[in-house]
Enzyme design. Structure first.
Site, PDB file in Angstrom:
ATOM      1  N   SER A 252       0.588  -1.090  -0.133  1.00 13.07           N
ATOM      2  CA  SER A 252      -0.417   0.336  -0.158  1.00 13.07           C
ATOM      3  C   SER A 252       1.540   1.259   0.019  1.00 13.07           C
ATOM      4  O   SER A 252       1.635   1.210   0.445  1.00 13.07           O
ATOM      5  CB  SER A 252      -0.572  -0.209   0.669  1.00 13.07           C
ATOM      6  OG  SER A 252      -1.495   1.246   1.714  1.00 13.07           O
ATOM      7  N   LYS A 253       0.741   1.901  -0.809  1.00 16.82           N
ATOM      8  CA  LYS A 253       0.825   3.226  -0.840  1.00 16.82           C
ATOM      9  C   LYS A 253       1.126   3.696   0.443  1.00 16.82           C
ATOM     10  O   LYS A 253       1.667   5.240   0.848  1.00 16.82           O
ATOM     11  CB  LYS A 253      -0.099   4.419  -1.758  1.00 16.82           C
ATOM     12  CG  LYS A 253       0.546   5.823  -1.995  1.00 16.82           C
ATOM     13  CD  LYS A 253      -0.155   6.472  -3.102  1.00 16.82           C
ATOM     14  CE  LYS A 253       0.513   7.783  -3.455  1.00 16.82           C
ATOM     15  NZ  LYS A 253      -0.903   8.744  -3.372  1.00 16.82           N
ATOM     16  N   ARG A 254       0.368   4.244   1.059  1.00 22.59           N
ATOM     17  CA  ARG A 254       0.302   4.962   2.725  1.00 22.59           C
ATOM     18  C   ARG A 254       1.341   3.976   3.562  1.00 22.59           C
ATOM     19  O   ARG A 254       1.909   4.743   4.351  1.00 22.59           O
ATOM     20  CB  ARG A 254      -1.234   4.265   3.109  1.00 22.59           C
ATOM     21  CG  ARG A 254      -2.305   5.659   2.630  1.00 22.59           C
ATOM     22  CD  ARG A 254      -3.493   5.511   3.529  1.00 22.59           C
ATOM     23  NE  ARG A 254      -3.763   4.146   3.346  1.00 22.59           N
ATOM     24  CZ  ARG A 254      -4.942   3.726   2.712  1.00 22.59           C
ATOM     25  NH1 ARG A 254      -5.384   4.694   1.910  1.00 22.59           N
ATOM     26  NH2 ARG A 254      -5.293   2.175   2.704  1.00 22.59           N
TER      27      ARG A 254
END
Length: 526
Positions: free
Chosen positions: A253-255
Site C-alpha cells: 500500500s502506498k500509505r
RNA sequence: GGCCCCAUCGUCUAGUUAGGUCUAGGACAUCGGAUUUUCAUUCCGGUAACAGGGGUUCAAAUCCCCUUGGGGUCACCA
C-alpha cells in the site's frame, strides 16, 4: 466465443505495482486467447483533473508495452470508456430493476440504517436491511418521490438463495444471501455505485472474464445477483491474489511507504532508488514516487522486460524450472489455472535479478540510449546526440558490463563525467591506501612521471607499465593499483583500471594524480 | 466480531485436481570454494521448508476434520 477481459482502474494519479500485475494477468489472458483487452475508467466518484489522474496509468501500460484494444484514446464500439460518461446506460438498467421489482427505493434515513447496523453489531447478530420502505404502497412511493423525499436504490437480495461461483483461481466459493444486506446501487440523484456500474458495463462491453484482485471477491456475489436481476449472461471470474509487501502477507500500500523504507527486504531497492533519483532531480524522500508505483521503476532505469518478468512470476509459474520469460513467451504460455491462490510478496532482490538478466540481453544501442537519457537528466552530459559523447558513453557501458543492472547504475561510474576538481574521493580508503602508507606518495610521484612519458596511453601498455613499475620498486601490485585507482576515480574498487585510464585520457589522469598527491601531502602535514 | 480466502526453504515457487516415482525439485537471497589487479560476472558446492493435531489408507506434502496463524472484506469509495 472471443475472450474479452478488462482492467478498470479509477484515476488515482499513479499506477500501483500490484494493480499492474493484475492488469498483466488480465492482458495476458486476453492475448493468449487471441481476445481483446479493454481499458475502462471507473471514475464514478471522481471530480479531479482527469489528465493528471489518468496519465500515469496509461503511461505505465504504454511503458510496459501492454496495449488495449478499446478504451481511452483508442475508443471502440462500446464507448465511451469512462463511467462518468455512461450515465444513460446506468439509468436504463436502474429503471429496469425498479420496474421489475428487483430493486427498491429505500427512504430510510441513513442515520436509522446506521443505528440498526450498530445495534446488530453490538448484539453480535448479522445485519440485514430492514426493508421498511418495501411496506410502502406504490402510491406512497410515488408521492415520496414527487415530494422530493431522499432515497437510495437498493438491490433486493433474494435471501433464500445461495450464490455459488466457480472462480478460475479459487475454485468453488459459496455465499449465503441470507447474510447480505441489500446493497445500495444508486444514490438519490440516480448516480450509480461501483458494483452496479461495473455490472452494467461488464455486460454491455461483453466482458467474458473478469480478472481482478482478490479483495473484490466479496463484491462478487452482489455483482452476480445484479447480473441475474438484469438478465445478463454472467461473466467468468478469476480472483487474483494481491501483491504483498516484501516479507509480509499484507497488501502493498502506498500509505505504508515509510514502513517499507525501514524494512530490510526493501533496503537494496531504496538505496538504489535514492541514489538514482537524487541524481535526476527527484526528491527520493518524497512519497510522490515510491516502489509501490510502476513509474518508480521506470525512473530508476528498470526495463519493461525486467518488471514484467518479476510481476508475472509473482503468483504464477509455468513449471518447476522456468524463471525467465519475455512478454511474447508469457503471452504464449500464460494460463489462469496456474495462478496461485495465496498472496505473494514482492521480492526486490529477485526483481533486480530479473532486471539484470534482461539488461544483459539488451542490445548495446538501447543500453546506450537508456544511459544517455539518464546522464542528460542528471546534467552529466550536454548533448545526447553528440557523436563523441555517444562513443564515450558506449565505451563506459562496455566497461561497466554487468555492473549496469538498471540505467541508473551508470551514475556509479560518474568519475568519467565529473570535472577533475569535483571528483569525490572515498576518504576512508584514501587515508588507508594513499595517505597512511609511508612510501605511497613517493611512489605516486614516480608513477606520475612514468605515465606522462608514455605515448601510447592505452590499456595494454599501461598495464605492462604498472606491472614493471611494481616489480622495479619491489612493491606488490596490490599496493600500487588501488592507490592509483583512488587517485583517478576516487573509488576503492570498480571497473578495469587500465581501460579506465585509457578512457579518461592521459591529461585527465595526470591532473587527477596531481590533485590527489597534493591532497595527500596536505593531509599528511596537518 | 460476521462472512470469505489462504498456509511447502528467509523469499518466489514445483509437487495437491487423478495419494506411491518427493530421503520434497528449481530460482532469488545467503554462506563457502575456484576464476578475476580490485569490484562485479561466471563456474562449483553447502545451509535451508511440507504450521500443529487427529483421522482415512498398505501408503498422505497431496484426501477429510479440528486447532493455530496470516490476510481480505464488511460505505450513499472503487
Amino acid at each position: 466465443m472471443t475472450v474479452r477481459t478488462r482492467f478498470a482502474p479509477s484515476p488515482t494519479g499513479y499506477m500501483h505495482i500490484g494493480g499492474m500485475r493484475t492488469a498483466l494477468f488480465s492482458w495476458l489472458w486476453a492475448r493468449h486467447n487471441n481476445g481483446q483487452f479493454i481499458l475502462r475508467i471507473d471514475d464514478t466518484d471522481q471530480q479531479r483533473n482527469m489528465d493528471e489522474a489518468l496519465g500515469p496509468i496509461l503511461d505505465a501500460f504504454r511503458w510496459l508495452g501492454l496495449d488495449w484494444d478499446e478504451g481511452p484514446e483508442v475508443g471502440g464500439p462500446h464507448g465511451p470508456y469512462f463511467q462518468s460518461q455512461r450515465r444513460q446506460l446506468y439509468d436504463a438498467a436502474l429503471s429496469k430493476l425498479l420496474d421489475s421489482g428487483k430493486a427498491y427505493r429505500d427512504f430510510e434515513a441513513p442515520a436509522d440504517t446506521q443505528t440498526q447496523r450498530e445495534a446488530a453489531e453490538k448484539e453480535k447478530r448479522v445485519y440485514v436491511s430492514s426493508r421498511v420502505s418495501l411496506q410502502l404502497s406504490e402510491d406512497q412511493v410515488a408521492k415520496n418521490v414527487t415530494d422530493g423525499q431522499p432515497f437510495v436504490v437498493r438491490l433486493l437480495i433474494p435471501r433464500a438463495d445461495k450464490v455459488v461461483l466457480n472462480d478460475h483461481i479459487r475454485g468453488k466459493v459459496e455465499f449465503d444471501c441470507s447474510l447480505m444486506p441489500d446493497p445500495v446501487i444508486a444514490r438519490n440523484d440516480g448516480s450509480p455505485l461501483y458494483n452496479f456500474a461495473t455490472v452494467v458495463d461488464d455486460a454491455e462491453m461483453e466482458i467474458t472474464h473478469v480478472i481482478r484482485a482478490e479483495e473484490h471477491l466479496s463484491n462478487t456475489p452482489i455483482q452476480i445477483l445484479l447480473h441475474r436481476a438484469l438478465g445478463n449472461k454472467t461473466p467468468e471470474w478469476a480472483h487474483v491474489p494481491y501483491v504483498a509487501s516484501p516479507g509480509s502477507k499484507e497488501k502493498m500500500s502506498k500509505r505504508r511507504i515509510d514502513k517499507y523504507r525501514t524494512s530490510p527486504q526493501f533496503q537494496k531497492l531504496f538505496e538504489l532508488g535514492d541514489l538514482v533519483l537524487s541524481r535526476i532531480g527527484i526528491d527520493p524522500k518524497s512519497n510522490d514516487l515510491s516502489p509501490v508505483m510502476v513509474a518508480y521503476y521506470r525512473e530508476v532505469g528498470f526495463l519493461p522486460a525486467g518488471v514484467l518478468n518479476a510481476l508475472v512470476r509473482l503468483g504464477w509459474s509455468l513449471d518447476d524450472q522456468t524463471e525467465i520469460l519475455s512478454l511474447a513467451e508469457m503471452k504464449r504460455k500464460f494460463s489462469l489455472d496456474r495462478v496461485i491462490k495465496s498472496a505473494a510478496g514482492l521480492d526486490p532482490d529477485k526483481m533486480l535479478s530479473f532486471q539484470s538478466h534482461w539488461m544483459s540481453e539488451l542490445p548495446a544501442k538501447e543500453k546506450l540510449y537508456g544511459c544517455l537519457h539518464m546522464l542528460k537528466r542528471a546534467g552529466l552530459i550536454d548533448d545526447e546526440d553528440d557523436k563523441e559523447t555517444q562513443a564515450k558513453v558506449a565505451s563506459i557501458i562496455e566497461l561497466a558490463a554487468d555492473r549496469l543492472r538498471v540505467f541508473g547504475d551508470i551514475f556509479q561510474l560518474d568519475e568519467f563525467f565529473v570535472a577533475d576538481d569535483e571528483l569525490k574521493i572515498d576518504d576512508k580508503n584514501f587515508q588507508k591506501r594513499v595517505v597512511k602508507p609511508e612510501n605511497a606518495v613517493l611512489l605516486l610521484h614516480d608513477l606520475r612521471r612514468r605515465l606522462s612519458d608514455i605515448d601510447n596511453f592505452t590499456a595494454q601498455p599501461l598495464h605492462e607499465l604498472l606491472q614493471s613499475f611494481a616489480a622495479e620498486k619491489q612493491v606488490k601490485v596490490g599496493d600500487i593499483f588501488p592507490a592509483l585507482r583512488l587517485c583517478v576515480t576516487g573509488k576503492a574498487q570498480g571497473v578495469d583500471l587500465f581501460r579506465s585510464l585509457e578512457l579518461l585520457g592521459k591529461a585527465c589522469v595526470l591532473r587527477r594524480l596531481d590533485r590527489a598527491i597534493g591532497l595527500a601531502e596536505s593531509h599528511r602535514v596537518p
